[in-house]
Write an enzyme that holds these catalytic residues in place. Structure first.
Site, PDB file in Angstrom:
ATOM      1  N   CYS A 284      85.086 -86.357  62.083  1.00  0.00           N
ATOM      2  CA  CYS A 284      84.114 -85.440  62.828  1.00  0.00           C
ATOM      3  C   CYS A 284      82.477 -85.864  62.962  1.00  0.00           C
ATOM      4  CB  CYS A 284      84.243 -83.870  62.511  1.00  0.00           C
ATOM      5  SG  CYS A 284      85.915 -83.173  62.626  1.00  0.00           S
TER       6      CYS A 284
ATOM      7  N   ASN B 232      88.372 -78.529  69.489  1.00  0.00           N
ATOM      8  CA  ASN B 232      87.775 -79.581  68.568  1.00  0.00           C
ATOM      9  C   ASN B 232      88.163 -80.671  68.962  1.00  0.00           C
ATOM     10  OD1 ASN B 232      86.943 -81.120  66.429  1.00  0.00           O
ATOM     11  ND2 ASN B 232      87.174 -79.407  64.940  1.00  0.00           N
TER      12      ASN B 232
ATOM     13  N   HIS C  28      78.548 -80.825  66.186  1.00  0.00           N
ATOM     14  CA  HIS C  28      79.987 -81.076  66.186  1.00  0.00           C
ATOM     15  C   HIS C  28      80.628 -79.972  66.550  1.00  0.00           C
ATOM     16  CE1 HIS C  28      84.092 -81.897  65.731  1.00  0.00           C
ATOM     17  NE2 HIS C  28      84.243 -81.534  64.633  1.00  0.00           N
TER      18      HIS C  28
HETATM   19  N1  COA Z   1      97.248 -67.368  64.987  1.00  0.00           N
HETATM   20  C1  COA Z   1      97.418 -66.194  64.502  1.00  0.00           C
HETATM   21  N2  COA Z   1      97.106 -65.791  63.252  1.00  0.00           N
HETATM   22  C2  COA Z   1      96.637 -66.849  62.524  1.00  0.00           C
HETATM   23  C3  COA Z   1      96.684 -68.123  62.884  1.00  0.00           C
HETATM   24  C4  COA Z   1      96.604 -68.167  64.323  1.00  0.00           C
HETATM   25  N3  COA Z   1      96.454 -69.443  64.879  1.00  0.00           N
HETATM   26  N4  COA Z   1      96.203 -69.129  62.056  1.00  0.00           N
HETATM   27  C5  COA Z   1      96.217 -68.400  61.000  1.00  0.00           C
HETATM   28  N5  COA Z   1      96.445 -67.097  61.021  1.00  0.00           N
HETATM   29  C6  COA Z   1      96.458 -65.878  60.129  1.00  0.00           C
HETATM   30  C7  COA Z   1      96.804 -66.374  58.696  1.00  0.00           C
HETATM   31  O1  COA Z   1      98.187 -66.605  58.726  1.00  0.00           O
HETATM   32  C8  COA Z   1      96.201 -65.350  57.798  1.00  0.00           C
HETATM   33  O2  COA Z   1      97.165 -64.334  57.820  1.00  0.00           O
HETATM   34  P1  COA Z   1      97.234 -63.360  56.541  1.00  0.00           P
HETATM   35  O3  COA Z   1      95.890 -62.770  56.320  1.00  0.00           O
HETATM   36  O4  COA Z   1      98.264 -62.436  56.978  1.00  0.00           O
HETATM   37  O5  COA Z   1      97.509 -64.303  55.304  1.00  0.00           O
HETATM   38  C9  COA Z   1      94.862 -64.916  58.889  1.00  0.00           C
HETATM   39  O6  COA Z   1      95.077 -65.419  60.099  1.00  0.00           O
HETATM   40  C10 COA Z   1      93.770 -65.447  58.121  1.00  0.00           C
HETATM   41  O7  COA Z   1      93.844 -66.946  57.807  1.00  0.00           O
HETATM   42  P2  COA Z   1      92.746 -67.799  57.337  1.00  0.00           P
HETATM   43  O8  COA Z   1      93.255 -69.330  57.277  1.00  0.00           O
HETATM   44  O9  COA Z   1      92.185 -67.062  56.210  1.00  0.00           O
HETATM   45  O10 COA Z   1      91.608 -67.537  58.723  1.00  0.00           O
HETATM   46  P3  COA Z   1      90.135 -68.019  58.606  1.00  0.00           P
HETATM   47  O11 COA Z   1      89.546 -66.710  59.120  1.00  0.00           O
HETATM   48  O12 COA Z   1      89.732 -68.615  57.419  1.00  0.00           O
HETATM   49  O13 COA Z   1      90.379 -68.795  59.936  1.00  0.00           O
HETATM   50  C11 COA Z   1      90.035 -71.136  60.729  1.00  0.00           C
HETATM   51  C12 COA Z   1      90.969 -70.210  60.141  1.00  0.00           C
HETATM   52  C13 COA Z   1      90.864 -72.505  60.385  1.00  0.00           C
HETATM   53  C14 COA Z   1      89.826 -70.811  61.930  1.00  0.00           C
HETATM   54  C15 COA Z   1      88.667 -71.431  59.623  1.00  0.00           C
HETATM   55  O14 COA Z   1      89.037 -71.310  58.462  1.00  0.00           O
HETATM   56  C16 COA Z   1      87.846 -72.404  60.140  1.00  0.00           C
HETATM   57  O15 COA Z   1      87.311 -72.526  61.306  1.00  0.00           O
HETATM   58  N6  COA Z   1      87.738 -73.363  59.247  1.00  0.00           N
HETATM   59  C17 COA Z   1      86.862 -74.637  59.758  1.00  0.00           C
HETATM   60  C18 COA Z   1      87.746 -75.402  60.205  1.00  0.00           C
HETATM   61  C19 COA Z   1      87.051 -76.567  60.849  1.00  0.00           C
HETATM   62  O16 COA Z   1      86.025 -76.548  61.220  1.00  0.00           O
HETATM   63  N7  COA Z   1      87.811 -77.473  61.037  1.00  0.00           N
HETATM   64  C20 COA Z   1      87.343 -78.751  61.594  1.00  0.00           C
HETATM   65  C21 COA Z   1      86.663 -79.605  60.523  1.00  0.00           C
HETATM   66  S1  COA Z   1      85.202 -80.153  61.300  1.00  0.00           S
END
Ligand code: COA
Length: 338
Positions: free
Chosen positions: A118, A295, A265
């Site tokens: 990224c 992304n 980004h």
């Molecule tokens: N649809 C529905 N539910 C989903 C899901 C999806 N696509 N993906 C995960 N979940 C669920 C999980 O299973 C979890 O359920 P649970 O609470 O019953 O276990 C719940 O949603 C929360 O999951 P979690 O991973 O804690 O979510 P989050 O709030 O951290 O959001 C991201 C996940 C990935 C969106 C977030 O962590 C994020 O944006 N991180 C940075 C990612 C990023 O920028 N990456 C690129 C690098 S530059």
């Protein structure tokens, strides 16, 4: 030595035609539009048609648009710096393929590939800037292009990753300028390899021993898929984005009020909104198009720059701040007087 500055004289982008909405993804795995929009801001993304789009040909289309807007010709390019983590082949890099695709008269111009995920585009921009500053090259095509879709797995075990990423390409043409105080004012790059495995694809890598680089078990497992510890990435991203933006401002004796537009980004709309709130910036000062494209890793900043420019949100003499964070971890910023 009399140092030249480098200026972005043209920006362009190309995204595949195929639009994939959150509702389309609902049909492929257990997810829903509400969750995706709330956690990421993404409504739709573009996926390639593999009969038409490749990483290097998307990049060459973006480059041609940037050249056209700059009123330059393909043969003006002296160097290609290509940021991607999804190259056409394991090797050689996509830079040489784009060079071939462009069909330049100057058939042997160099092509450098950058794989800082990224942050790759800002790393690439910084490298191009140094080559122009020293006078080695006059016109550099800096591109970011990614095809994430064909590596995604649309299953419940990968749903936290496969809803985020999309395909596309963006490009900027850099040229030397002797106008003082114009162009790329600074770039700052950082890395902390402690967190390399928080966001990575392990296989098929050279860490494996002879004969085990790609096994049948791997094809079924997760080691050939992207692994992302979303919470850890998120927590580091918000801190590093802020730090590296502040670093750019301090280095140039500028305040946040001097900045006309921040182009982060496009990792996650919540990260962009956090930056806007923390810096107490008014609505519209942080550019977002993740809603449409997801992304696109190394391509997200040049696609966003190209759209912002076309929408009249980047004008001559504006101060633009680019910032990125991603796998590595790596993070970087660039402050530009357009
Ligand atoms: N649809 C529905 N539910 C989903 C899901 C999806 N696509 N993906 C995960 N979940 C669920 C999980 O299973 C979890 O359920 P649970 O609470 O019953 O276990 C719940 O949603 C929360 O999951 P979690 O991973 O804690 O979510 P989050 O709030 O951290 O959001 C991201 C996940 C990935 C969106 C977030 O962590 C994020 O944006 N991180 C940075 C990612 C990023 O920028 N990456 C690129 C690098 S530059």
């Amino acid at each position: 030595m009399n140092m030249m500055n480098s200026r972005i004289v043209g920006v362009g982008h190309y995204v595949p035609e195929k639009v994939v909405t959150n509702h389309d993804l609902e049909k492929m795995m257990d997810t829903n539009d509400e969750w995706i929009v709330e956690r990421t801001g993404i409504k739709e993304r573009r996926f390639i048609d593999h009969t038409k789009d490749t990483c290097s040909n998307m990049a060459s289309k973006a480059t041609k648009m940037a050249l056209e807007r700059a009123k330059l010709d393909i043969n003006d390019i002296d160097l290609i710096v290509f940021a991607t983590i999804t190259p056409d082949y394991m090797f050689p890099g996509s830079g040489v393929l784009m060079q071939r695709e462009l069909g330049l008269d100057k058939k042997t111009i160099p092509a450098i590939d950058i794989r800082n995920a990224c942050s790759g585009f800002i790393y690439a921009l910084s490298i191009a800037d140094q080559f122009i500053k020293t006078g080695m090259y006059k016109t550099v095509a800096v591109v970011g292009a990614e095809i994430q879709s064909t590596a995604l797995e649309f299953s419940d075990r990968q749903r936290h990753i496969s809803v985020i990423f999309g395909d596309g390409a963006g490009a900027a043409i850099l040229q030397a300028t002797d106008e003082a105080g114009k162009g790329i004012l600074s770039t700052h790059m950082h890395a902390d390899g402690t967190f390399a495995e928080e966001l990575y694809v392990k296989d098929p890598g050279s860490s494996r021993k002879q004969g085990e680089r790609l096994t049948k078990e791997m094809l079924e497992g997760l080691s050939i898929k992207a692994h992302m510890n979303g919470n850890v990435v998120f927590k580091h991203a918000v801190v590093r984005f802020m730090e590296v933006i502040q670093e750019a401002l301090v280095a140039n004796k500028k305040s946040k009020e001097d900045v006309d537009l921040i182009i982060p980004h496009q990792a996650n709309l919540r990260i962009s909104n956090f930056i806007q709130q923390k810096l107490q910036l008014e609505e519209g000062k942080v550019y977002n198009n993740i809603q449409k494209y997801g992304n696109t890793t190394g391509a997200s900043i040049p696609i966003a720059m190209s759209e912002a420019w076309a929408e009249g949100k980047i004008k001559e003499n504006d101060i633009i701040c680019l910032a990125a964070f991603g796998s590595g971890f790596t993070w970087a910023s660039a402050l530009i007087k357009w």
